[in-house]
Enzyme design. Structure first.
Site, PDB file in Angstrom:
ATOM      1  N   PRO A 172       4.339  36.930  35.747  1.00 11.90           N
ATOM      2  CA  PRO A 172       3.408  37.606  34.829  1.00 11.90           C
ATOM      3  C   PRO A 172       2.009  37.809  35.395  1.00 11.90           C
ATOM      4  O   PRO A 172       1.036  37.242  34.898  1.00 11.90           O
ATOM      5  CB  PRO A 172       3.394  36.677  33.611  1.00 11.90           C
ATOM      6  CG  PRO A 172       3.705  35.325  34.174  1.00 11.90           C
ATOM      7  CD  PRO A 172       4.595  35.536  35.367  1.00 11.90           C
ATOM      8  N   CYS A 173       1.895  38.661  36.408  1.00 11.35           N
ATOM      9  CA  CYS A 173       0.571  38.945  36.957  1.00 11.35           C
ATOM     10  C   CYS A 173      -0.297  39.675  35.933  1.00 11.35           C
ATOM     11  O   CYS A 173      -1.514  39.716  36.060  1.00 11.35           O
ATOM     12  CB  CYS A 173       0.684  39.739  38.256  1.00 11.35           C
ATOM     13  SG  CYS A 173       1.529  41.305  38.085  1.00 11.35           S
TER      14      CYS A 173
END
Ligand SMILES: [Zn+2]
Length: 348
Positions: free
Chosen positions: A316-317
């Site tokens: 989850p950048c």
């Protein structure tokens, strides 16, 4: 994201050739493979055969080619000869990679071409040609196994156009694969637009929105580093991520169990593992991430590693923002980042 409601509105605009929608949307026609501006004089397609796009680039990436009648890449009343010349040149040989030398052969100044394209379409000519090439490769992926098998049965020599276009981006042609490691690529439709998933039988290597900037180079890097060829198809990790993504978008799950293959330096891998620890709906900063892996001064490198993530959503950048509270960047586009964070907050 174009909602169903908006699609219906656009379809009405298309039927009535409403000029006020010029530049607002483009329509791809599945039956013919072309994309048009709203006011195209050609016979109008059925609603179920239309795909709507905000930009011409998105239509190109979805493998549509520009319509010859309404010329969606030109301004309605002003067709630059240079732009038209180059668009035609791309259509004659869509697989070509453009160099300064090619411009010279057409007596075109590369800098002028770059400027004019940028002004018209918000992308340079090289980006345009790349989007078109990527679109062709994507078309094969979208069609899946069927296309490859048909091409193989028909005999490869008779379809060298196909082989070239696809293999330039995805690697060797299937008949030449031999003992190569094989990765398979699938097209996944999501609420935020199509994504491409690349995996072998063991793990998922790449998951990206197809219009992500730099995707072609990213795929090429993956191919070279893993010494693989990529062909359309499904593997267990692809089937798994497809179902997990569906749950994600329906708000039923925010954690992923599909096995991942992380391709990067040891520092990058540390950052990516750290990103997975940020709970859904929450945000962290690049400085937090750097501190958490014991390298507090390396926040710039952490930001870079964040940007180099090839497994969108799963790693989850999008949950990392700037220290000043600003959103920071996102390879898939800021509106998607905002949507993902909001979706996760609502789902908790
Ligand atoms: Zn048209």
């Amino acid at each position: 994201m174009i909602t169903t409601e908006l699609k219906l509105e656009y379809y009405q605009a298309l039927i009535h050739k409403k000029s006020e929608y010029e530049g607002v949307f483009y329509v791809g026609v599945k039956t013919t493979g072309v994309f048009c501006r709203p006011t195209c004089p050609a016979r109008k397609p059925k609603f179920e055969n239309c795909e709507f796009y905000d930009t011409a680039k998105q239509a190109l990436l979805a493998s549509f080619r520009p319509c010859q009648r309404c010329r969606p890449l030109s301004h309605p009343n002003h067709v630059s000869e240079l732009v038209q010349l180059l668009v035609n040149a791309v259509e004659e040989n869509p697989e070509q990679r453009w160099t300064e030398n090619d411009f010279r052969k057409l007596s075109v100044d590369a800098a002028t071409a770059r400027r004019q394209f940028k002004k018209r379409f918000g992308m340079t000519f090289v980006e345009y040609a790349r989007a078109r090439r990527m679109g062709i490769a994507m078309k094969q992926i979208k069609a899946g196994n069927a296309v490859i098998e048909a091409q193989l049965t028909a005999g490869y020599e008779s379809s060298s156009g196909f082989r070239d276009a696809f293999s330039r981006i995805m690697g060797a042609a299937p008949t030449l694969l031999g003992d190569h490691h094989i990765l398979k690529a699938s097209w996944l439709d999501t609420q935020l637009g199509p994504m491409i998933a690349i995996a072998d039988e063991e793990a998922l290597y790449l998951l990206e929105f197809v219009d992500r900037r730099g995707l072609e180079r990213e795929v090429e890097r993956l191919r070279l580093r893993t010494k693989s060829a990529i062909i359309p198809g499904h593997t267990a990790p692809i089937i798994s991520i497809q179902s997990e993504l569906e749950d994600y978008f329906n708000g039923k799950r925010f954690e992923f169990k599909t096995p991942l293959y992380l391709l990067g330096s040891s520092f990058q891998k540390e950052v990516w593992e750290q990103l997975k620890k940020i709970p859904p709906g929450q945000t962290s900063t690049y400085a937090d991430v750097a501190a958490a892996i014991g390298r507090p001064s390396a926040y710039r490198a952490a930001a870079q590693a964040n940007g180099a993530n090839q497994l969108a959503i799963v790693i989850p950048c999008h949950r990392v923002i700037n220290s000043n509270g600003e959103f920071g960047g996102y390879g898939g586009g800021l509106s998607r980042k905002r949507w993902l964070l909001q979706h996760e907050k609502e789902g908790l």
